[in-house]
Design an enzyme around this catalytic site. Sequence first.
Site, short mmCIF file in Angstrom:
data_model
loop_
_atom_site.label_atom_id
_atom_site.label_comp_id
_atom_site.label_asym_id
_atom_site.label_seq_id
_atom_site.Cartn_x
_atom_site.Cartn_y
_atom_site.Cartn_z
N ASP A 125 0.85 -1.19 0.00
CA ASP A 125 0.00 0.00 0.00
C ASP A 125 0.88 1.23 0.00
OD1 ASP A 125 -2.47 1.27 -0.04
OD2 ASP A 125 -2.52 1.51 2.13
N ASP A 180 -9.01 0.01 1.92
CA ASP A 180 -8.02 -0.45 2.89
C ASP A 180 -8.48 0.00 4.28
OD1 ASP A 180 -5.63 -1.81 3.49
OD2 ASP A 180 -4.57 0.09 3.72
N GLU A 187 -10.20 12.31 7.44
CA GLU A 187 -10.09 13.62 6.79
C GLU A 187 -11.44 14.32 6.72
OE1 GLU A 187 -7.28 13.43 3.15
OE2 GLU A 187 -8.03 11.39 3.45
N ARG A 240 -7.88 3.51 13.29
CA ARG A 240 -7.00 4.66 13.47
C ARG A 240 -6.38 4.72 14.86
NH1 ARG A 240 -5.80 5.99 8.35
NH2 ARG A 240 -7.65 6.53 7.14
N THR A 253 -8.61 -5.91 3.85
CA THR A 253 -8.52 -5.02 2.70
C THR A 253 -9.48 -5.56 1.66
OG1 THR A 253 -6.19 -4.51 3.14
CG2 THR A 253 -7.02 -4.04 0.92
N GLN A 293 -3.72 2.01 14.98
CA GLN A 293 -2.65 2.43 14.09
C GLN A 293 -1.79 3.52 14.73
OE1 GLN A 293 -4.11 4.03 10.39
NE2 GLN A 293 -2.10 4.64 9.66
N GLU A 312 -10.70 3.64 3.52
CA GLU A 312 -9.79 4.40 2.65
C GLU A 312 -10.12 4.06 1.21
OE1 GLU A 312 -5.84 5.20 5.34
OE2 GLU A 312 -5.74 3.59 3.86
N HIS A 318 -3.99 13.84 0.58
CA HIS A 318 -4.20 12.97 1.73
C HIS A 318 -3.03 13.05 2.70
CE1 HIS A 318 -5.28 9.51 4.14
NE2 HIS A 318 -4.14 8.93 3.85
N GLU A 320 -9.27 3.76 -2.45
CA GLU A 320 -8.01 3.61 -3.17
C GLU A 320 -8.25 2.92 -4.51
OE1 GLU A 320 -4.80 2.06 -0.90
OE2 GLU A 320 -5.58 2.77 1.02
N LYS A 359 -4.06 -2.09 10.21
CA LYS A 359 -4.37 -2.18 8.79
C LYS A 359 -4.58 -3.62 8.31
CE LYS A 359 -3.49 2.11 7.10
NZ LYS A 359 -4.33 2.85 6.14
#
Length: 400
Positions: A112, A218, A345, A222, A242, A225, A184, A119, A186, A238
């Site tokens: 990844d 993904d 975000e 948080r 996925t 992480q 996420e 971002h 992607e 993570k």
Amino acid sequence: MDPGHPFGLGTLPYGSFTAPGSPDPRVGVAVGDLVLDLTAAARALLPADAALFAAGTLDGLLAAGPATWARVRAAITGWLTDERHRPVLEPLLVPTEFTTPRLPFTVADYTDFYASEEHATNLGRLFRPDGAPLTPNWKHLPVGYHGRAGTVVVSGTPVVRPSGARRAPDGEIVFGPTARLDFEAEVGFVVGAPSTPGRPVPLAEADRHLFGVCLVNDWSARDIQSFEYVPLGPFLGKSFATSVSPWVVPLAALRHARVAPPPRDPRPLPYLDDAGAEPWGLDLELTVTLNGHQISRPPFAGVYWTAAQQLAHLTVNGAPLRTGDLFASGTVSGPRREQRGSLIELTWNGAEPLVLPDGGERAFLLDGDEVTIGGTAPGPDGGRIWLGEVRGRVRAAAPG
């Protein structure tokens, strides 16, 4: 078939599926609202290549290389545009609603990246408010980490809320289900033909190895992480899941989507310098919905590091590519709030929750929430082609 359907002849994405009364997996090609059983069709109409599809996954086709990819795509297009093949094909076309998608290929390795400047800047401002948003290395190379191939799952697979060690608001270190589960948005790139160990893959050879694209979510815990990532980066926050879309769109279908990447400053190192080369930017438009309500439209065209550069960086130290390697762009975000590709975000780390149509609010995902990421790209004759979608619904943490 409706010539304007986004899964029309200009797309022809590949996947793996099962159908009622046929438990064995088959390779399929999406054609409008139908799926062509390519495993069976090849036996009848392309016997020399039938073995590529016998196992019901894309593994054989991926490994065969670009000449075979082009030959098979041309053959399928010919079958679908020549009435002489109708008697053979009609019994092999299954309504999509009656099919069950499977993981389309065996994922060899998963990497990844962190290729969207918007971002990376947003997260830098959130976590390093008194420092530079971007780390010193970010504009010199595609930053990434190695993920876990064994937890890549096909769209529709439930996502169980993970547990792990995290720092509580009062500072205590606790263990338990994540309270900050995120998505996420992607774009993933699927490697077909392998490369030679010890030999880097230069930018000009990317299309000899890259087969196509899929959409990726993904999932990220948080709080887990943020506690674990110093000094070696993402790990358990993570690696629990996925999700990928069931259809892999071949790069041949994206020739109308090629655009120049954003300007780079400073100029990249020679192995990453694509000035004057074939453009590898892709004008893809993503959409993110939460429980059926659209919350974001991330634009992929502005992603700083291209797939060709990411591939070159993956192999510059001599690491070989393997058939089925998957690498993802990292979260795709644009300059406007409604273009951000993650909740961290969109809600500014929970400080500005989203308000949903039912009046509910979301800082991060709750059990039962369903996230869907879709995408389109420019197609022939000014139209657009569909990249499919990747869905996942959150389940409560496992007991224990």
